[in-house]
Design a protein around this motif. Structure first.
Motif, PDB file in Angstrom:
ATOM      1  N   CYS A   1      -0.987   4.863  -0.016  1.00  0.00           N
ATOM      2  CA  CYS A   1      -1.600   5.892   0.601  1.00  0.00           C
ATOM      3  C   CYS A   1      -2.510   5.723   1.900  1.00  0.00           C
ATOM      4  O   CYS A   1      -2.580   6.758   2.548  1.00  0.00           O
ATOM      5  CB  CYS A   1      -2.403   6.395  -1.325  1.00  0.00           C
ATOM      6  SG  CYS A   1      -4.459   5.298  -0.703  1.00  0.00           S
TER       7      CYS A   1
ATOM      8  N   GLY B   1      -7.962   5.723  -0.047  1.00  0.00           N
ATOM      9  CA  GLY B   1      -8.164   4.507  -1.131  1.00  0.00           C
ATOM     10  C   GLY B   1      -7.442   5.768  -2.889  1.00  0.00           C
ATOM     11  O   GLY B   1      -8.337   4.570  -4.174  1.00  0.00           O
TER      12      GLY B   1
ATOM     13  N   CYS C   1      -7.874  -1.015   2.067  1.00  0.00           N
ATOM     14  CA  CYS C   1      -7.915  -0.334   2.933  1.00  0.00           C
ATOM     15  C   CYS C   1      -8.489   0.623   3.010  1.00  0.00           C
ATOM     16  O   CYS C   1      -8.968   1.067   4.006  1.00  0.00           O
ATOM     17  CB  CYS C   1      -6.008   0.896   2.197  1.00  0.00           C
ATOM     18  SG  CYS C   1      -7.309   1.701   0.577  1.00  0.00           S
TER      19      CYS C   1
ATOM     20  N   CYS D   1      -4.080   4.914  -4.845  1.00  0.00           N
ATOM     21  CA  CYS D   1      -3.061   4.293  -5.093  1.00  0.00           C
ATOM     22  C   CYS D   1      -3.160   3.422  -6.331  1.00  0.00           C
ATOM     23  O   CYS D   1      -2.984   3.176  -6.681  1.00  0.00           O
ATOM     24  CB  CYS D   1      -2.175   4.898  -3.974  1.00  0.00           C
ATOM     25  SG  CYS D   1      -2.114   3.091  -3.115  1.00  0.00           S
ATOM     26  N   ARG D   2      -4.386   2.482  -5.321  1.00  0.00           N
ATOM     27  CA  ARG D   2      -4.661   1.244  -6.349  1.00  0.00           C
ATOM     28  C   ARG D   2      -3.551   0.951  -6.044  1.00  0.00           C
ATOM     29  O   ARG D   2      -3.412  -0.949  -6.710  1.00  0.00           O
ATOM     30  CB  ARG D   2      -4.940   1.361  -7.265  1.00  0.00           C
ATOM     31  CG  ARG D   2      -5.737   2.966  -7.981  1.00  0.00           C
ATOM     32  CD  ARG D   2      -6.992   3.249  -6.896  1.00  0.00           C
ATOM     33  NE  ARG D   2      -8.313   2.217  -7.387  1.00  0.00           N
ATOM     34  CZ  ARG D   2      -9.607   2.439  -6.623  1.00  0.00           C
ATOM     35  NH1 ARG D   2      -9.359   3.037  -5.515  1.00  0.00           N
ATOM     36  NH2 ARG D   2     -10.081   1.877  -7.071  1.00  0.00           N
TER      37      ARG D   2
ATOM     38  N   CYS E   1      -3.336  -1.130  -3.270  1.00  0.00           N
ATOM     39  CA  CYS E   1      -3.510  -2.188  -2.215  1.00  0.00           C
ATOM     40  C   CYS E   1      -4.618  -3.144  -2.540  1.00  0.00           C
ATOM     41  O   CYS E   1      -5.755  -3.869  -1.846  1.00  0.00           O
ATOM     42  CB  CYS E   1      -3.769  -1.971  -0.802  1.00  0.00           C
ATOM     43  SG  CYS E   1      -5.348  -0.808  -0.631  1.00  0.00           S
TER      44      CYS E   1
ATOM     45  N   HIS F   1       0.968  -1.390   0.082  1.00  0.00           N
ATOM     46  CA  HIS F   1       0.402   0.078   0.270  1.00  0.00           C
ATOM     47  C   HIS F   1       0.820   1.487   0.124  1.00  0.00           C
ATOM     48  O   HIS F   1       1.919   1.244   0.370  1.00  0.00           O
ATOM     49  CB  HIS F   1      -1.524  -0.430   0.794  1.00  0.00           C
ATOM     50  CG  HIS F   1      -0.677  -0.272   2.616  1.00  0.00           C
ATOM     51  ND1 HIS F   1       0.054  -1.473   3.239  1.00  0.00           N
ATOM     52  CD2 HIS F   1       0.322   0.736   3.137  1.00  0.00           C
ATOM     53  CE1 HIS F   1       0.508  -0.949   4.336  1.00  0.00           C
ATOM     54  NE2 HIS F   1       0.979   0.625   4.623  1.00  0.00           N
TER      55      HIS F   1
HETATM   56 FE1  FES Z   1      -3.617   2.924  -1.678  1.00  0.00          FE
HETATM   57 FE2  FES Z   1      -5.308   1.202  -0.739  1.00  0.00          FE
HETATM   58  S1  FES Z   1      -3.271   1.948  -0.068  1.00  0.00           S
HETATM   59  S2  FES Z   1      -5.573   2.406  -2.706  1.00  0.00           S
END
Ligand code: FES
Length: 537
Positions: free
Chosen positions: A39, A48, A67, A50-51, A53, A37
């Motif tokens: 962000c 949510g 997350c 950065c995508r 995770c 992860h």
């Molecule tokens: Fe970034 Fe889940 S940690 S979208």
């Protein structure tokens, strides 16, 4: 429905039971599954964005951000399917489109999540062969933080920190789309009392610490859990020290302090005041050998000589003037164990009751309603619980000036912080024998007859009690410089020179003895205090 209601789900075929409301990412952590992860940070709101995770959730057609989605009863989650791994590769490829490959000169190397995840999940065959976008580099954005916009992956942790934690809002996302970048807002700088935390939470090398940059590679750093001595909050910290320290290179032994998570004390954070106070550990004015004043000059002597001289002065004062002519200024910078031993030595064995630990601070100090307290000592509560609040330092100084105190033992205090120079000089100048025990040379240490050098918090074992009565352990990260010794050993040496009964040698043994005799510590051991502390009874 209660937050504590438990939910059962399966993650990668393993049954997990966590409180309702827990995110999938955190639920996976409880069974040792680490979902990559960027962000997400447990101390901040999940966005949510950065995508990285994304996981598969049974009956959901698309990958979902672990997350930002809370667990639900009977949920079945997969974290390692081919599609998930393909997604991670794609996210990394996207993030690296414009990220410079300057890892060899980047201060984050060795603790960079872009580097780490790329080693596990990277594409290794990038398709991007255009020129990378040029942005602002090596830009100081405040007294402690340097920004490199090219390295930023726009996770926005730093922005949310200034919005949600400090509520100062210095940072923002400027521009839109592929032009987006993190920056300070016009006309201001990142200069709040907690600004160093943005460096800790930056997963890449976009925000680096101006104090630490290029000082030491992180893989040469050892890590020791401890407690910040900067105020009575007792924030949990890690001391990062140089494992390859060599005095020939004029290097520092301790290179930085990092906050250590404790949900009951400081959460994930620490203040800048505490973070950068570590420079005092290797300050040039550290006392490194026992010294006696001869005429106008200080002469380095052996511990035996210094302690023998001290014991002889104590004995003589008691014989000629009685115990009422002796006063002790204990220090709330000392550990519980050291204060207990000091109390044993003077109050229990020598029957000297004139002990005080409180010295006022004339300086303007900053405090707030988050972590920073006005009391800049880590163990005032411990000294109070041990009954070391006496008649007040002002009254003791008055008696010194009147010639009624003939032997004064000052632990650590620089009395000029609380009183005018002339008043201190007039008072200590009338005392036959002033013993100073402490770590740094300062105006009060200069007024002593014997000076005994002691270890600082990063060089010894023990416990501090914070303002809320939480007893927390400190550990030695580095040895004391020169011939300096932990206060406990100094007090033991004085007791031995006086012919008093031998006492337990180690801090843990003293702690056990203290727990047997001081009610608020009853039942405690270093084991029960553990790594996150234990409240006084
Ligand atoms: Fe970034 Fe889940 S940690 S979208």
């Amino acid at each position: 429905m209660s937050q504590q209601e438990q939910v059962t789900l399966s993650i990668d075929g393993r049954t997990v039971r966590v409180p309702r409301g827990t995110s999938i990412l955190e639920a996976a952590r409880t069974v040792g599954i680490s979902i990559p992860h960027y962000c997400y940070h447990p101390g901040l709101r999940a966005v949510g964005s950065c995508r990285m995770c994304l996981v598969e959730i049974e009956k959901m057609p698309k990958l979902q951000p672990s997350c930002a989605i809370a667990v639900s009863e009977g949920m079945a989650v997969r974290t390692e399917s081919p599609e998930i791994l393909r997604n991670r590769r794609a996210v990394l490829e996207l993030l690296l489109l414009n990220h410079p490959l300057d890892c060899p000169v980047c201060d984050q190397a060795g603790e960079c999540e872009l580097q780490n995840y790329y080693m596990e999940h990277g594409a290794y065959d990038p398709r991007f062969n255009e020129n990378k976008t040029k942005r602002k580099k090596v830009a100081p954005i405040g007294p402690h933080v340097m920004l490199d916009q090219e390295r930023c992956i726009l996770c926005t942790r730093c922005v949310r920190f200034t919005q949600e934690i400090t509520r100062t809002g210095e940072l923002g996302v400027i521009e839109r789309g592929h032009r987006s970048e993190i920056d300070i807002l016009p006309g201001i700088e990142l200069n709040n009392p907690y600004s160093g935390n943005v460096v800790d939470i930056c997963p890449v090398g976009a925000l680096t610490d101006r104090d630490f940059r290029f000082q030491c590679r992180v893989w040469f750093l050892g890590r020791t859990p401890s407690v910040c001595p900067g105020c009575s909050r007792g924030c949990n910290i890690e001391i990062h020290y140089n494992e390859r320290f060599n005095p020939r290179y004029h290097d520092k032994r301790v290179h930085r302090l990092k906050p250590r998570y404790n949900k009951d004390v400081n959460g994930f954070w620490m203040c800048d005041e505490g973070r950068y106070a570590y420079h005092a550990i290797d300050a040039p004015n550290r006392l490194t050998s026992p010294e006696m004043l001869q005429g106008e000059t200080w002469r380095a002597v052996t511990w035996d000589d210094a302690v023998r001289e001290t014991a002889a002065a104590l004995r003589e004062t008691i014989e000629r003037h009685g115990v009422a002519a002796i006063a002790v200024l204990a220090s709330p910078q000392m550990t519980n164990e050291e204060l207990f031993r000091l109390r044993q030595l003077y109050r229990d064995h020598l029957r000297i009751g004139d002990i005080e630990y409180r010295v006022p601070n004339r300086a303007q100090v900053y405090s707030d309603d988050f972590l920073i307290t006005a009391d800049k000592n880590p163990n005032s509560r411990g000294a109070e619980v041990l009954g070391l609040a006496g008649r007040g330092t002002a009254a003791i100084l008055e008696d010194c000036a009147a010639g009624r105190i003939r032997f004064l033992h000052v632990c650590h205090h620089d009395l000029e912080r609380g009183y005018e120079t002339e008043r201190i000089r007039a008072a200590l100048g009338r005392v036959d024998f002033v013993l100073f025990q402490g770590s740094w040379d300062h105006p009060t240490a200069q007024l002593a007859h014997v000076r005994l050098p002691t270890a600082v918090y990063a060089e010894k074992q023990g416990t501090f009690t914070n303002l809320n009565g939480r007893v927390q352990r400190i550990h030695a990260a580095v040895p004391p410089p020169g011939e300096a010794l932990p206060d406990l050993e100094v007090l033991d040496a004085i007791a031995a020179a006086l012919g008093l009964p031998a006492a337990p040698a180690s801090a843990s043994e003293v702690f056990i003895e203290m727990a047997k005799t001081v009610e608020p510590f009853a039942g405690m051991t270093y084991g029960t205090v553990g790594s996150s502390g234990q409240n006084l009874r």
